[in-house]
Write a protein that holds these residues in place. Structure first.
Motif, PDB file in Angstrom:
ATOM      1  N   THR A   1     -28.625  33.514 -55.831  1.00  0.00           N
ATOM      2  CA  THR A   1     -29.038  34.001 -54.503  1.00  0.00           C
ATOM      3  C   THR A   1     -30.549  33.988 -54.370  1.00  0.00           C
ATOM      4  O   THR A   1     -31.092  33.562 -53.345  1.00  0.00           O
ATOM      5  CB  THR A   1     -28.489  35.416 -54.264  1.00  0.00           C
ATOM      6  OG1 THR A   1     -27.062  35.382 -54.354  1.00  0.00           O
ATOM      7  CG2 THR A   1     -28.906  35.937 -52.907  1.00  0.00           C
ATOM      8  N   LEU A   2     -31.246  34.441 -55.413  1.00  0.00           N
ATOM      9  CA  LEU A   2     -32.706  34.485 -55.353  1.00  0.00           C
ATOM     10  C   LEU A   2     -33.326  33.092 -55.372  1.00  0.00           C
ATOM     11  O   LEU A   2     -34.402  32.884 -54.808  1.00  0.00           O
ATOM     12  CB  LEU A   2     -33.256  35.328 -56.509  1.00  0.00           C
ATOM     13  CG  LEU A   2     -33.003  36.833 -56.370  1.00  0.00           C
ATOM     14  CD1 LEU A   2     -33.421  37.565 -57.637  1.00  0.00           C
ATOM     15  CD2 LEU A   2     -33.720  37.398 -55.149  1.00  0.00           C
TER      16      LEU A   2
ATOM     17  N   ALA B   1     -23.472  44.136 -57.148  1.00  0.00           N
ATOM     18  CA  ALA B   1     -24.755  43.772 -56.552  1.00  0.00           C
ATOM     19  C   ALA B   1     -24.681  43.863 -55.036  1.00  0.00           C
ATOM     20  O   ALA B   1     -23.653  43.538 -54.434  1.00  0.00           O
ATOM     21  CB  ALA B   1     -25.145  42.360 -56.969  1.00  0.00           C
TER      22      ALA B   1
ATOM     23  N   VAL C   1     -28.704  45.843 -58.177  1.00  0.00           N
ATOM     24  CA  VAL C   1     -27.476  45.786 -58.963  1.00  0.00           C
ATOM     25  C   VAL C   1     -27.217  47.182 -59.515  1.00  0.00           C
ATOM     26  O   VAL C   1     -28.120  47.835 -60.032  1.00  0.00           O
ATOM     27  CB  VAL C   1     -27.601  44.764 -60.119  1.00  0.00           C
ATOM     28  CG1 VAL C   1     -26.354  44.748 -60.979  1.00  0.00           C
ATOM     29  CG2 VAL C   1     -27.891  43.374 -59.561  1.00  0.00           C
TER      30      VAL C   1
ATOM     31  N   LEU D   1     -22.737  41.764 -52.577  1.00  0.00           N
ATOM     32  CA  LEU D   1     -23.007  40.399 -53.026  1.00  0.00           C
ATOM     33  C   LEU D   1     -22.001  39.943 -54.068  1.00  0.00           C
ATOM     34  O   LEU D   1     -21.581  38.791 -54.089  1.00  0.00           O
ATOM     35  CB  LEU D   1     -24.429  40.305 -53.593  1.00  0.00           C
ATOM     36  CG  LEU D   1     -24.867  38.964 -54.154  1.00  0.00           C
ATOM     37  CD1 LEU D   1     -24.881  37.899 -53.054  1.00  0.00           C
ATOM     38  CD2 LEU D   1     -26.237  39.083 -54.793  1.00  0.00           C
TER      39      LEU D   1
ATOM     40  N   ILE E   1     -32.349  42.555 -53.453  1.00  0.00           N
ATOM     41  CA  ILE E   1     -31.080  42.725 -54.167  1.00  0.00           C
ATOM     42  C   ILE E   1     -31.201  43.875 -55.155  1.00  0.00           C
ATOM     43  O   ILE E   1     -32.188  43.990 -55.885  1.00  0.00           O
ATOM     44  CB  ILE E   1     -30.701  41.427 -54.913  1.00  0.00           C
ATOM     45  CG1 ILE E   1     -30.507  40.300 -53.911  1.00  0.00           C
ATOM     46  CG2 ILE E   1     -29.446  41.636 -55.751  1.00  0.00           C
ATOM     47  CD1 ILE E   1     -30.231  38.954 -54.534  1.00  0.00           C
TER      48      ILE E   1
ATOM     49  N   VAL F   1     -26.808  36.821 -58.794  1.00  0.00           N
ATOM     50  CA  VAL F   1     -28.102  37.286 -58.275  1.00  0.00           C
ATOM     51  C   VAL F   1     -29.145  36.193 -58.418  1.00  0.00           C
ATOM     52  O   VAL F   1     -29.915  35.916 -57.489  1.00  0.00           O
ATOM     53  CB  VAL F   1     -28.546  38.581 -58.993  1.00  0.00           C
ATOM     54  CG1 VAL F   1     -29.994  38.923 -58.668  1.00  0.00           C
ATOM     55  CG2 VAL F   1     -27.621  39.738 -58.630  1.00  0.00           C
ATOM     56  N   LYS F   2     -29.173  35.534 -59.584  1.00  0.00           N
ATOM     57  CA  LYS F   2     -30.149  34.464 -59.797  1.00  0.00           C
ATOM     58  C   LYS F   2     -29.951  33.345 -58.780  1.00  0.00           C
ATOM     59  O   LYS F   2     -30.913  32.854 -58.191  1.00  0.00           O
ATOM     60  CB  LYS F   2     -30.052  33.915 -61.215  1.00  0.00           C
ATOM     61  CG  LYS F   2     -31.081  32.804 -61.465  1.00  0.00           C
ATOM     62  CD  LYS F   2     -31.180  32.451 -62.917  1.00  0.00           C
ATOM     63  CE  LYS F   2     -32.164  31.323 -63.172  1.00  0.00           C
ATOM     64  NZ  LYS F   2     -33.562  31.699 -62.925  1.00  0.00           N
TER      65      LYS F   2
ATOM     66  N   ARG G   1     -26.973  42.769 -51.554  1.00  0.00           N
ATOM     67  CA  ARG G   1     -28.102  42.118 -50.894  1.00  0.00           C
ATOM     68  C   ARG G   1     -28.306  42.869 -49.600  1.00  0.00           C
ATOM     69  O   ARG G   1     -27.456  42.837 -48.711  1.00  0.00           O
ATOM     70  CB  ARG G   1     -27.818  40.640 -50.628  1.00  0.00           C
ATOM     71  CG  ARG G   1     -28.960  39.966 -49.908  1.00  0.00           C
ATOM     72  CD  ARG G   1     -28.718  38.507 -49.706  1.00  0.00           C
ATOM     73  NE  ARG G   1     -29.838  37.900 -48.990  1.00  0.00           N
ATOM     74  CZ  ARG G   1     -29.932  36.621 -48.692  1.00  0.00           C
ATOM     75  NH1 ARG G   1     -28.974  35.780 -49.074  1.00  0.00           N
ATOM     76  NH2 ARG G   1     -30.974  36.165 -48.035  1.00  0.00           N
TER      77      ARG G   1
END
Length: 199
Positions: free
Chosen positions: A33-34, A11, A44, A18, A42, A30-31, A13
């Motif tokens: 971070t969001l 991933a 992936v 990331l 982002i 990712v979740k 960012r």
């Protein structure tokens, strides 16, 4: 479980790395971070193909992990009836799929010792042995190109780096991508590595 769930992903960012690892781990990163930065950009990437992976990040972390986990089959359930045996040798990893050939090909295969399936397996193994790394190099080129198209397509040196990639020119690829952000450059080089080791 899809083949993708078993693969590793990476991933980004914006232009920064990331995280990398199994798809479920990357999806959870990712979740997180969001949730902390909802406007974060982002992407992936599948490490095998270099293509963007669409993630379903609805629900809790446990729900996301469960969606990406290997499903349990009926044989794994207590008291379940044993699965009906299909054709082939599943314990050996033999998978039945459809093959479409012309009649003359079927005739030739049928005349081979061991029948069509054994002849096809021999042909595939011979082709793999005599490939000389060309398939691996081509896959690396395609994966690296998919990634750099997404993350470096508008950057200086992209066209020249692409030409170097498909020419198997490692030095040219490194030279033309030297002004790209470090994490993008490093991941592109990682994906492209087998493109430069053919032979």
């Amino acid at each position: 479980m899809s083949d993708l769930a078993a693969r590793t992903c990476t991933a980004f960012r914006d232009d920064a790395h990331l995280g990398s690892g199994p798809l479920a781990d990357v999806a959870l990163a990712v979740k997180a971070t969001l949730e902390a930065a909802p406007a974060a950009s982002i992407l992936v990437f599948d490490d095998a193909t270099g293509r963007v992976v669409d993630l379903d990040l609805r629900g809790t972390a446990a729900e996301i992990a469960a969606r990406l986990a290997a499903p349990t089959g009926p044989a794994d359930q207590p008291g379940a009836a044993p699965a009906e045996r299909g054709r082939g040798r599943p314990k050996l990893g033999v998978v039945a799929r459809e093959v479409t050939l012309l009649p003359r090909h079927w005739e030739w295969l049928s005349a081979q010792p061991g029948g069509a399936s054994q002849a096809l397996r021999r042909l595939v193994e011979d082709a793999r042995r005599n490939d000389g790394g060309r398939s691996r190099a081509r896959q690396a080129q395609e994966a690296a190109y998919a990634f750099i198209s997404a993350k470096a397509g508008n950057r200086e040196g992209f066209e020249e780096a692409s030409r170097a990639l498909f020419a198997g020119d490692a030095a040219g690829f490194a030279d033309q991508s030297q002004n790209w952000p470090a994490d993008i450059r490093a991941y592109a080089a990682r994906l492209a590595a087998d493109a430069f080791t053919q032979g």
